[in-house]
Design a protein around this motif. Structure first.
Motif, PDB file in Angstrom:
ATOM      1  N   THR A  37       0.746  -1.120  -0.097  1.00  0.00           N
ATOM      2  CA  THR A  37      -0.138  -0.041  -0.293  1.00  0.00           C
ATOM      3  C   THR A  37       0.659   1.357  -0.361  1.00  0.00           C
ATOM      4  OG1 THR A  37      -1.714  -0.849   1.215  1.00  0.00           O
ATOM      5  CG2 THR A  37      -1.674   0.845   1.040  1.00  0.00           C
ATOM      6  N   GLY A  38       2.126   1.060   1.181  1.00  0.00           N
ATOM      7  CA  GLY A  38       2.596   2.270   1.278  1.00  0.00           C
ATOM      8  C   GLY A  38       2.964   2.672  -0.540  1.00  0.00           C
ATOM      9  N   HIS A  39       3.497   1.614  -1.424  1.00  0.00           N
ATOM     10  CA  HIS A  39       4.630   1.684  -2.373  1.00  0.00           C
ATOM     11  C   HIS A  39       4.069   2.459  -3.227  1.00  0.00           C
ATOM     12  CE1 HIS A  39       7.574   0.296  -4.784  1.00  0.00           C
ATOM     13  NE2 HIS A  39       6.560  -0.241  -5.900  1.00  0.00           N
ATOM     14  N   LEU A  40       2.747   1.551  -3.909  1.00  0.00           N
ATOM     15  CA  LEU A  40       1.510   2.202  -4.264  1.00  0.00           C
ATOM     16  C   LEU A  40       1.380   3.749  -3.614  1.00  0.00           C
ATOM     17  CD1 LEU A  40      -0.683  -0.641  -4.495  1.00  0.00           C
ATOM     18  CD2 LEU A  40       0.853  -0.690  -6.639  1.00  0.00           C
ATOM     19  N   ALA A  41       1.486   4.218  -3.009  1.00  0.00           N
ATOM     20  CA  ALA A  41       1.527   5.917  -2.926  1.00  0.00           C
ATOM     21  C   ALA A  41       2.429   6.530  -3.089  1.00  0.00           C
ATOM     22  CB  ALA A  41       1.002   5.820  -1.246  1.00  0.00           C
ATOM     23  N   ARG A  42       3.644   6.057  -2.589  1.00  0.00           N
ATOM     24  CA  ARG A  42       4.840   6.318  -2.822  1.00  0.00           C
ATOM     25  C   ARG A  42       4.712   7.002  -4.725  1.00  0.00           C
ATOM     26  NH1 ARG A  42       7.644   3.520  -0.777  1.00  0.00           N
ATOM     27  NH2 ARG A  42       7.041   4.052   1.354  1.00  0.00           N
ATOM     28  N   ILE A  43       4.952   5.668  -5.635  1.00  0.00           N
ATOM     29  CA  ILE A  43       5.106   5.431  -6.657  1.00  0.00           C
ATOM     30  C   ILE A  43       4.679   6.505  -7.507  1.00  0.00           C
ATOM     31  CG2 ILE A  43       7.205   3.354  -7.123  1.00  0.00           C
ATOM     32  CD1 ILE A  43       3.905   2.031  -8.430  1.00  0.00           C
ATOM     33  N   ALA A  44       3.204   6.801  -7.339  1.00  0.00           N
ATOM     34  CA  ALA A  44       1.741   7.556  -8.029  1.00  0.00           C
ATOM     35  C   ALA A  44       1.822   8.891  -7.295  1.00  0.00           C
ATOM     36  CB  ALA A  44       0.324   7.038  -6.915  1.00  0.00           C
ATOM     37  N   ALA A  45       2.747   9.051  -6.454  1.00  0.00           N
ATOM     38  CA  ALA A  45       2.878  10.711  -6.038  1.00  0.00           C
ATOM     39  C   ALA A  45       4.098  11.488  -6.917  1.00  0.00           C
ATOM     40  CB  ALA A  45       4.405  10.819  -3.898  1.00  0.00           C
ATOM     41  N   PRO A  46       3.181  12.610  -7.169  1.00  0.00           N
ATOM     42  CA  PRO A  46       3.788  13.396  -8.010  1.00  0.00           C
ATOM     43  C   PRO A  46       5.654  13.864  -8.143  1.00  0.00           C
ATOM     44  CG  PRO A  46       2.168  14.953  -6.744  1.00  0.00           C
ATOM     45  CD  PRO A  46       2.174  13.579  -6.417  1.00  0.00           C
ATOM     46  N   GLY A  47       6.009  13.661  -7.069  1.00  0.00           N
ATOM     47  CA  GLY A  47       7.084  14.121  -7.086  1.00  0.00           C
ATOM     48  C   GLY A  47       8.068  12.968  -7.227  1.00  0.00           C
ATOM     49  N   PHE A  48       7.416  11.631  -7.174  1.00  0.00           N
ATOM     50  CA  PHE A  48       8.051  10.542  -7.825  1.00  0.00           C
ATOM     51  C   PHE A  48       9.329  10.800  -9.198  1.00  0.00           C
ATOM     52  CE2 PHE A  48       9.697   6.359  -7.082  1.00  0.00           C
ATOM     53  CZ  PHE A  48       9.285   5.310  -8.365  1.00  0.00           C
ATOM     54  N   ASP A  49      10.365   9.746  -9.089  1.00  0.00           N
ATOM     55  CA  ASP A  49      11.198  10.260 -10.504  1.00  0.00           C
ATOM     56  C   ASP A  49      11.851   9.329 -10.117  1.00  0.00           C
ATOM     57  OD1 ASP A  49      13.662  12.287 -11.794  1.00  0.00           O
ATOM     58  OD2 ASP A  49      12.525  10.644 -12.429  1.00  0.00           O
ATOM     59  N   VAL A  50      11.557   8.214 -11.063  1.00  0.00           N
ATOM     60  CA  VAL A  50      11.794   6.588 -10.576  1.00  0.00           C
ATOM     61  C   VAL A  50      13.386   6.679 -11.591  1.00  0.00           C
ATOM     62  CG1 VAL A  50      11.666   6.503 -13.653  1.00  0.00           C
ATOM     63  CG2 VAL A  50      11.301   4.503 -12.129  1.00  0.00           C
ATOM     64  N   GLN A  51      14.160   7.764 -12.144  1.00  0.00           N
ATOM     65  CA  GLN A  51      15.598   8.214 -12.201  1.00  0.00           C
ATOM     66  C   GLN A  51      16.309   8.748 -11.728  1.00  0.00           C
ATOM     67  OE1 GLN A  51      16.881   8.652 -16.298  1.00  0.00           O
ATOM     68  NE2 GLN A  51      14.602   8.837 -17.384  1.00  0.00           N
TER      69      GLN A  51
END
Length: 934
Positions: A37-51
């Motif tokens: 649940t936390g992981h999904l919220a984190r990667i969907a957050a506007p500031g998340f940058d996979v790079q």
């Protein structure tokens, strides 16, 4: 942590702090739900940058515990539950995370037995994504380039098939990689023929990324792609390619979007605390794929948050892995708190610490480090551990990681502490309560099978059923599903009891209504021994060495500890000896007070904690034939690692006990005679060999060979030859002839004899004899053809793999000295000095004299006029070794090699006279000088 009320109410000490420690599977599922649940919220957050390569990582969840506690089962169940296949355990309930996007679980078993290397891990990740039915161009171009460079000519589909990665998605992967190349070539404007070449596409892609071509948006959007494509496509570069995979996953269209969940099982097999090469590569994958959740199962916690590992791993410290840094709560209450913590970013102040801690969760049994940690923190007073480190070590060793044992030991500590200071001996103890808890929910038949199985180190269903005396397997089949029965699928017998459960059943006071009497234990031991014999007889031809040694190891314990007759063990002992492999076979001596006079009527066998084959067996009393056979076999295996004096003394003890039947007594007589010969006790050796040779037991031909060897040692070559020519295969005729030919410098004849001996041994399947013959072949070839000897030594090493043949191993090392003899700048004397120490430790006189002769050969070839002392010293040392007649003719050979006059020749009777032998030995020296250009 929750308070341990039992401990708190067991002491008047108001300063005592006590915490309990238990786990359950529901809490682990809740932890997965919370982490996801936390992981999904984190990667969907506007500031998340996979790079973003600098942000802390929160994408790891760790379950750890001792082997066999069910970590792999948990990993498999999590895979099924996350795949939404309907196989989720009912007690876990419905998922609590958002329904979209689709979860993509990928389970990778890192066990050595699974053969998973880093390359296969990366391919498994990409193969799982092949189900998306679309290329992932940035990653696929890099992977194609790597594959072409490292697997030229090997189709990827063939590799995937061998690696077990060919499902529907796996079959599509090669086509998707090709499609990625084609699409990239089209976007980059490459001609069709050129576009099929990986190198051309990679070069054009680098240019497009550097110049940010609008036509190659899929590639230009990943700025690090160019660097990766320009790097050498080796394993180190492959470990950075997951960055490209994360980039491609991040840019998937909404309808194709997935969230990978990678379950890495058996993580302990990635290395140890001194070898972290594979762990370093895997950690890099985790770091470079922040949009993937990794669920790790292994025996110990991940240490990635430890700053001390900087340099061993790429990313370390609590700032990098904040959720791996904290200590692990180990109570049920704390696990419930962890499960309700929610996403790390939204946790309340009260549960934020629990959310961080939740990423390292202990399941089932504890590792030794965790036992220490548990006992340190379980009882404290004024902030210090109440149980001192010495007691902690004792309790940890006895617990075998079982949390229940630790819990009971803590209560025992408090009980004893009421009246006195606890001592280490207080914890050489088995808890009846543990036995009661183990048995409480078993059916009567299951309890019966459990007791029978406790007699065995390992078992299968038929063996346990037979030992229990039942005529149906239902109870055994139910028993193996219990959590205290561990499974090792690759083992000869796949099941074994948890060590503490087994020792407790066999040794603790059993007050249950269906407890066994002494006769019950004795009858079960006899049934188990018969069942083992039946399995060996049934699989004797097909089961190979593993079945033989496995049955012998277990059977010897049963026969010894329960005073049973030898029966099939006698034939199995002969089969063990016949291969000359000498792997450790006999059980350790039982400790005092654990023999058949205990309450259960069972010995401790391997539960004593004493595992060395070379243990203090001299203190054991030989009272039964099984005692004597155990001592004999232990001695024969240990002679590969101990001085021959000990071998002779221990076998004398077996012979003097008069407990073995006649044929097995001859076994002890023969090998004692061999030990006497190795020690230079020719008269004693000859007497023993003559006694065995005069009989009709299986070793009579070998004893006649021994007499031929003794004649050769004495220089009576005609007698040795006459004896050797009638030995046949049973007497190892070809090898004995080879031994005679080489001392006469007839190296070609000797080589042919040894080759024939090796061929015979391979034909008869006698591994030890094949290795010995090959080592001797390398030795004689080393005098005449160093290049061929190099190949022979390599083959000898292959033959010796898995064998414990000390004298033969020494022969190969002496042969290596002979091969290099005379080489300018070579350190033969220094190498010989190092080897001489090992030879002296073995007590094998043949190796000692052969080594001295090799040194003489070296100095004779060098023939250095500035260092004549070295040759004279070498000959004098050899003469000192052979002065009591055995091998006396070696001094003659040394003079022959050097072309020196022989003032006092030995009484050796050469076949064709000493002059011919002298000429041949001198020719070998001059040929080597010519070969070396000296």
């Amino acid at each position: 942590m929750a308070r341990d009320l039992r401990a708190l109410f067991g002491s008047n000490n108001q300063a005592l702090d006590a915490d309990e420690a238990f786990t359950n599977r529901q809490a682990q599922w809740d932890a997965v739900s919370s982490a996801l649940t936390g992981h999904l919220a984190r990667i969907a957050a506007p500031g998340f940058d996979v790079q973003d390569l600098e942000a802390p990582r929160h994408n790891v969840l760790v379950f750890h515990g001792v082997g066999g506690i069910g970590k792999s089962t948990l990993s498999r169940k999590l895979e099924a539950a996350l795949a939404d296949t309907g196989r989720r355990p009912a007690q876990w309930g419905e998922p609590s995370w958002p329904a979209a996007p689709r979860l993509l679980p990928v389970r990778v078993d890192l066990a050595r037995s699974a053969g998973t290397d880093f390359e296969r891990l990366v391919l498994a990740l990409r193969a799982a994504l092949a189900g998306l039915d679309r290329p992932l161009p940035a990653f696929d171009i890099a992977l194609d380039r790597y594959w072409e460079h490292n697997h030229p000519g090997e189709p990827l589909e063939d590799y995937l098939r061998r690696a077990g990665l060919v499902g529907r998605a796996g079959r599509a992967l090669p086509g998707q990689l090709q499609a990625a190349l084609g699409e990239a070539a089209q976007q980059l404007g490459l001609p069709g023929a050129v576009g099929s070449a990986v190198g051309q596409v990679a070069t054009a892609a680098v240019r497009a990324v550097r110049e940010r071509h609008a036509t190659a948006r899929a590639l230009a959007g990943c700025p690090r792609l160019a660097d990766l494509l320009e790097a050498e496509p080796d394993l180190e570069a492959l470990a950075f390619y997951p960055h490209l995979l994360a980039y491609e996953i991040d840019r998937l269209p909404a309808k194709k979007a997935v969230v990978p969940i990678v379950l890495l099982d058996t993580f302990e097999d990635t290395g140890d605390r001194t070898n972290r090469d594979l762990e370093r590569l895997i950690q890099r994958v985790v770091w470079l794929m922040p949009n993937t959740l990794f669920v790790v199962t292994g025996r110990s916690r991940l240490q990635w948050a430890d700053p001390a590992l900087q340099g061993q791993l790429d990313y370390t410290g609590p700032a990098a892995w904040p959720q791996l840094a904290a200590h692990i709560p180990t109570t049920r209450a704390d696990q419930a708190d962890r499960a309700n913590a929610g996403p790390a970013g939204s946790a309340s102040p009260g549960n934020r610490a629990a959310a961080a801690v939740s990423r390292q969760i202990l399941i089932g049994d504890f590792s030794p480090e965790d036992c220490e940690d548990y006992l340190t923190r379980r009882l404290t007073a004024d902030g210090r551990p109440l149980i001192d480190d010495r007691l902690r070590r004792i309790i940890t060793a006895r617990s075998h990681g079982l949390p229940l044992y630790l819990d009971l030991a803590v209560l025992r500590f408090l009980e004893i502490r009421r009246t006195r200071t606890p001592e280490p001996a207080d914890f050489e103890h088995d808890f009846p309560a543990l036995l009661a808890r183990t048995l409480q929910d078993l059916t009567p038949d299951e309890r019966h099978v459990l007791r029978a199985a406790s007699l065995l180190d390992a078992f299968d269903v038929p063996l346990a059923t037979a030992a229990a005396g039942l005529d149906r397997q239902a109870a055994a089949l139910r028993l193996i599903e219990r959590p205290f029965v561990r499974e090792h699928e690759a083992a000869l017998w796949p099941y074994h009891l948890h060590a503490v459960v087994r020792s407790t059943i066999r040794r603790a006071d059993d007050h249950t209504d269906d407890r066994w009497s002494l006769d019950d234990w004795q009858h079960a031991a006899a049934r188990a021994l018969d069942a083992l014999g039946g399995q060996w007889a049934a699989g004797r031809d097909a089961g190979g060495r593993a079945l033989l040694t496995g049955c012998l190891r277990q059977g010897l314990v049963l026969a010894r500890d329960h005073r049973l007759g030898l029966g099939w063990l006698a034939d199995a002992a002969w089969a063990y000896v016949s291969d000359s492999v000498w792997e450790p076979i006999a059980p350790p001596a039982p400790t005092s007070g654990t023999d058949t006079d205990t309450d259960t009527g069972t010995g401790t066998g391997t539960d004593t904690g004493q595992t060395s084959e070379d243990g203090p067996s001299g203190a054991a009393v030989l009272q039964t034939p099984a005692d004597a056979l155990v001592e004999a076999l232990r001695t024969l295996a240990a002679r590969q690692r101990e001085h021959r004096t000990h071998t002779a003394d221990r076998l004398t003890r077996v012979i003097d006990s008069r407990l073995l039947p006649a044929d097995l007594t001859d076994l002890a007589l023969y090998y004692r005679a061999k030990a006497h010969r190795d020690l230079g006790r020719a008269a004693a050796s000859r007497q023993g060999m003559q006694q065995v040779a005069a009989g009709t037991t299986r070793l009579a031909p070998a004893a006649r060979r021994g007499l031929a060897h003794l004649a050769r040692l004495d220089g009576d070559f005609p007698t040795a030859l006459a004896t050797a020519q009638n030995l046949g295969w049973a007497g190892r005729q070809h090898r004995v002839l080879g031994d005679l030919w080489w001392v006469h410098a007839e190296m070609d004849q000797a080589a042919a004899a040894y080759e024939a001996a090796r061929t015979d041994a391979e034909h008869h399947g006698v591994a030890g004899e094949a290795a010995t013959s090959q080592a001797q072949l390398a030795f004689v070839r080393a005098f005449t053809d160093p290049e061929a000897a190099d190949d022979d030594l390599h083959l000898a090493d292959q033959f010796l793999t898995g064998l414990d043949l000390r004298a033969t191993t020494l022969t190969t090392r002496i042969a290596a000295l002979v091969r290099d003899a005379g080489t300018p700048g070579d350190t033969i004397p220094e190498r010989a000095d190092v080897l001489a120490a090992e030879v002296r430790a073995s007590g094998v006189r043949a190796a000692h004299t052969a080594l001295a002769l090799a040194v003489c050969f070296h100095h004779a070839v060098r023939d250095d006029p500035d260092d004549q002392t070295a040759l004279a010293t070498a000959i004098r040392d050899l003469d000192q070794l052979t002065r009591d007649r055995d091998y006396a003719y070696y001094t003659d050979i040394a003079h022959f090699m050097a072309g020196l006059p022989l003032q006092f020749p030995s009484p050796a009777r050469w076949y064709d006279g000493p002059d011919q032998v002298r000429n041949r030995w001198r020719t070998l020296v001059t040929a080597r000088r010519t070969h070396l250009g000296l």
